[in-house]
Write an enzyme that holds these catalytic residues in place. Structure first.
Site, PDB file in Angstrom:
ATOM      1  CB  SER A  97      -0.882  -0.044   1.180  1.00  0.00           C
ATOM      2  OG  SER A  97      -1.927   0.942   1.065  1.00  0.00           O
ATOM      3  CD  GLU A 129      -2.291  -2.903  -4.411  1.00  0.00           C
ATOM      4  OE1 GLU A 129      -3.368  -3.241  -4.004  1.00  0.00           O
ATOM      5  OE2 GLU A 129      -1.375  -1.984  -3.761  1.00  0.00           O
ATOM      6  CG  HIS A 138      -5.132  -2.665  -0.727  1.00  0.00           C
ATOM      7  ND1 HIS A 138      -4.328  -2.138  -1.787  1.00  0.00           N
ATOM      8  CD2 HIS A 138      -4.973  -1.871  -0.032  1.00  0.00           C
ATOM      9  CE1 HIS A 138      -3.511  -1.269  -1.335  1.00  0.00           C
ATOM     10  NE2 HIS A 138      -3.928  -0.921  -0.040  1.00  0.00           N
TER      11      HIS A 138
END
Length: 301
Positions: free
Chosen positions: A115, A213, A276
């Site tokens: 992230s 992503e 995620h």
């Protein structure tokens, strides 16, 4: 690189792990179990001050100076063999111009997270050091459905990653196309990777395999970010694109991906089990790899 050579050495039992919070704060109840989880696996954890706040803004785990000091301590202190991010969120970008890049380049310690940690992975890549896109304790561990991802992380930490290892297999996906591509694997969260454009911290993308992503990004934002990468010339310079999960948005970005990805000249392997969503299998970054679209595999080295 010789087959069987370690790209990321094992993290043996008894290794010291520094836990830092360079981005957002943990949700209530998510900090207390972390030390026990690591001790159960045979590691010696130390939670550094950023994990405990106080948050100067509700999206930051601790003041910039505290989070920055913890990054430096984690990589400099000989007690620690690896650095684990507590969670992602937001805030790493505020630290980039204060980080001692020489210190990061001098330390071979493994950085673990994803992230917002994409920004710190980029710094490790610029130093020529692998890092690990992988589940984090306050984001994933102990949550229903995440058990297999957490177990996969600890199994691979114990075994390490060698040249010749197959890092995983993608699910069949209609947007996968092309043949084989090879290069250094970079990237992570799409929004964070785009945030590096125009800064001195952007990795060298030429001939790389780019992994992307994201979470909670509505279709128009995914379209904007992919367009930004195209306009910046990134998508023309990479050797291949590895696509993980895009989850959590109110509307699916599948139509946007279906518009952009077939136009790429390079091979695309979609359906990769990292991101995620679940599954979120650990994925080494900053290492050489071969992407085989027909076999749906990524082989390291």
């Amino acid at each position: 690189m010789a087959e069987g050579e370690y790209l990321i050495p094992p993290l043996r039992a008894g290794a010291g792990i520094a836990v830092i919070a360079p981005a957002g704060p943990p949700a209530p109840g998510r900090l207390a179990p972390v030390e026990g989880w690591l001790r159960e696996r045979g590691y010696v954890p130390t939670l550094l001050p950023s994990c405990f706040g106080p948050p100067p803004l509700d999206f930051l785990a601790a003041p910039d100076a505290v989070r920055l000091a913890d990054v430096h301590t984690a990589f400099a202190d000989a007690r620690f063999d690896a650095v684990l991010a507590l969670r992602g969120g937001s805030g790493c970008i505020r630290l980039l111009d204060g980080i001692d890049l020489g210190l990061l380049a001098a330390s071979r310690k493994l950085l673990i997270g994803y992230s917002d940690l994409t920004l710190l992975h980029a710094l490790r890549d610029r130093a020529g050091i692998p890092s690990l896109h992988a589940p984090m304790p306050a984001s994933d561990w102990g949550l229903p459905g995440a058990e297999a991802d957490t177990e996969a992380l600890f199994q691979r930490l114990a075994s390490g990653w060698r040249a010749g290892d197959v890092a995983g297999r993608a699910a069949p996906h209609p947007l996968s196309h092309g043949g084989r591509a090879q290069g250094r694997l970079i990237g992570g969260n799409l929004a964070m990777f785009c945030a590096l454009l125009g800064t001195p911290f952007m990795p060298d993308v030429d001939g790389t395999l780019l992994f992307v992503e994201d979470i909670s990004e509505e279709p128009h934002r995914v379209d904007r970010m992919l367009s930004q990468l195209r306009l910046a010339g990134v998508l023309e310079r990479i050797a291949g694109l590895l696509v993980g999960s895009f989850s959590g948005a109110q509307a699916s970005p599948d139509a946007v991906l279906a518009d952009h990805l077939p136009r790429l000249r390079c091979p695309v392997l979609a359906g990769w089990p990292s991101g995620h969503g679940q599954p979120n299998r650990p994925l080494p970054l900053g290492v050489p790899a071969v992407m085989d679209v027909a076999a749906r595999t990524l082989t390291l080295g």
